[in-house]
Write an enzyme that holds these catalytic residues in place. Structure first.
Site, PDB file in Angstrom:
ATOM      1  CB  SER A 168       4.813 -13.659 -23.717  1.00  0.00           C
ATOM      2  OG  SER A 168       4.370 -13.977 -22.414  1.00  0.00           O
ATOM      3  CE1 TYR A 171      -0.112 -12.790 -26.401  1.00  0.00           C
ATOM      4  CE2 TYR A 171       0.933 -13.746 -24.464  1.00  0.00           C
ATOM      5  CZ  TYR A 171       0.822 -12.716 -25.383  1.00  0.00           C
ATOM      6  OH  TYR A 171       1.657 -11.623 -25.284  1.00  0.00           O
TER       7      TYR A 171
END
Length: 330
Positions: free
Chosen positions: A187, A248
């Site tokens: 990401s 995350y």
């Protein structure tokens, strides 16, 4: 960024989205399809074997479906056996043509015994693999939430699970003139110097980006320090960590750094034994992980990862970060 700047950025993203859609429609030429006509042991004979983790839904499912449609034999893995079986059956049923080859296997990347058992099965059944797509991952935050209640599970799955799979499967990568392929789903939130989401410690940023300082110990120390601070409830003081989806983001920062570290180790492998490892950001995808709030489909999100897995050897790269089929910075 003002209103005009945001509108311009949005238009650039849409333009690139249209370009990639056109690229995805271009079939691979016979000479580019390195995965066809390989020598045994892969069953069915002559097909490359691809393993996709966390593939019962979302981006993993789409990656498995697209790879199978292109003609690879796909081993679709899922922590939930029933969901994995249903996903494999759905891919075969939706293919609309014979010859799509996909099977399912139960796998929990957070469980060392599960990973070890899976690797033993892969070696016994297929003799090894040509492609590994590390997609299995979790994120418990939505919208403006930024809880670290499940930080340990997030780090264990997204970083240590990915690392565990690579360590188990890399010895099983089948050597060929085309090279093995490892693709890590990551990401942009894991960028060291992200514009809105970055590591606050300049010294840590410098060490993470400096190949001479980057090490497995540094990555592990970083994630363990963060987890220790979450237990002491002082992780948010001092702006040391990314401020959006912190657990995350750190897990994906670790994946990115580990990708670069492994690439450096693999760089000098001789021809015929190459392994090309890269990571990519699928974008903000409409999946269960985002609460279906994304702006692109899972099919679009999986595209860059599939492209990295299939790119012809003469175009293959190593240790890079991609989005929309373009290299981006770490």
């Amino acid at each position: 960024m003002g209103k005009k700047g945001k509108e311009a950025a949005r238009e650039r993203r849409e333009q690139r989205r249209r370009e990639v859609t056109l690229l995805r429609a271009v079939p691979y030429e016979p000479h580019q399809r390195w995965w066809d006509g390989l020598a045994p042991p892969p069953p069915p004979p002559g097909r490359a074997v691809a393993v996709v983790t966390g593939a019962n839904r979302g981006i993993g499912y789409e990656a498995a479906r697209q790879l199978a449609t292109h003609g690879l034999h796909v081993v679709l893995t899922s922590r939930d056996a029933a969901r994995g079986r249903d996903a494999a059956e759905q891919i075969r049923a939706a293919a609309g043509k014979p010859g799509v080859s996909v099977e399912w296997r139960q796998l929990d990347v957070t469980d060392a015994a599960s990973v070890e058992g899976f690797a033993t099965w892969v070696e016994r059944t297929h003799g090894g693999v040509h492609v590994l797509v590390n997609n299995a991952g979790v994120n418990f935050n939505r919208g403006a939430d930024n809880s670290v209640e499940f930080a340990e599970q997030v780090i264990e799955t997204n970083y240590f699970g990915t690392k565990r799979m690579i360590e188990a499967m890399m010895p099983l990568m089948i050597t060929s003139p085309h090279g093995g392929r490892i693709v890590n789903v990551s990401s942009r939130l894991g960028r060291v110097n992200g514009r809105r989401n970055r590591i606050g410690d300049p010294s840590l940023r410098e060490r993470l980006l400096n190949d001479d300082h980057l090490s497995e110990e540094l990555i592990n120390e970083m994630v363990m320090k963060f987890l220790e601070q979450t237990k002491q409830d002082n992780w948010s003081s001092g702006n040391e960590w990314p401020q959006m989806y912190t657990d995350y983001s750190i897990s994906k920062l670790a994946v990115n750094a580990y990708t670069r570290l492994l690439a450096r180790r693999l760089l000098d492998r001789p021809e015929g034994q190459k392994i090309y490892i890269n990571c990519f950001c699928p974008g903000w995808v409409k999946t269960a992980m985002t609460g279906w709030e994304g702006n692109i489909s899972a099919e679009e999100g999986a595209d860059t990862g599939v492209w990295l897995a299939l790119v012809p050897q003469e175009q293959a790269t190593i240790g890079k970060f991609f989005a929309e089929r373009r290299e981006i910075s770490f």
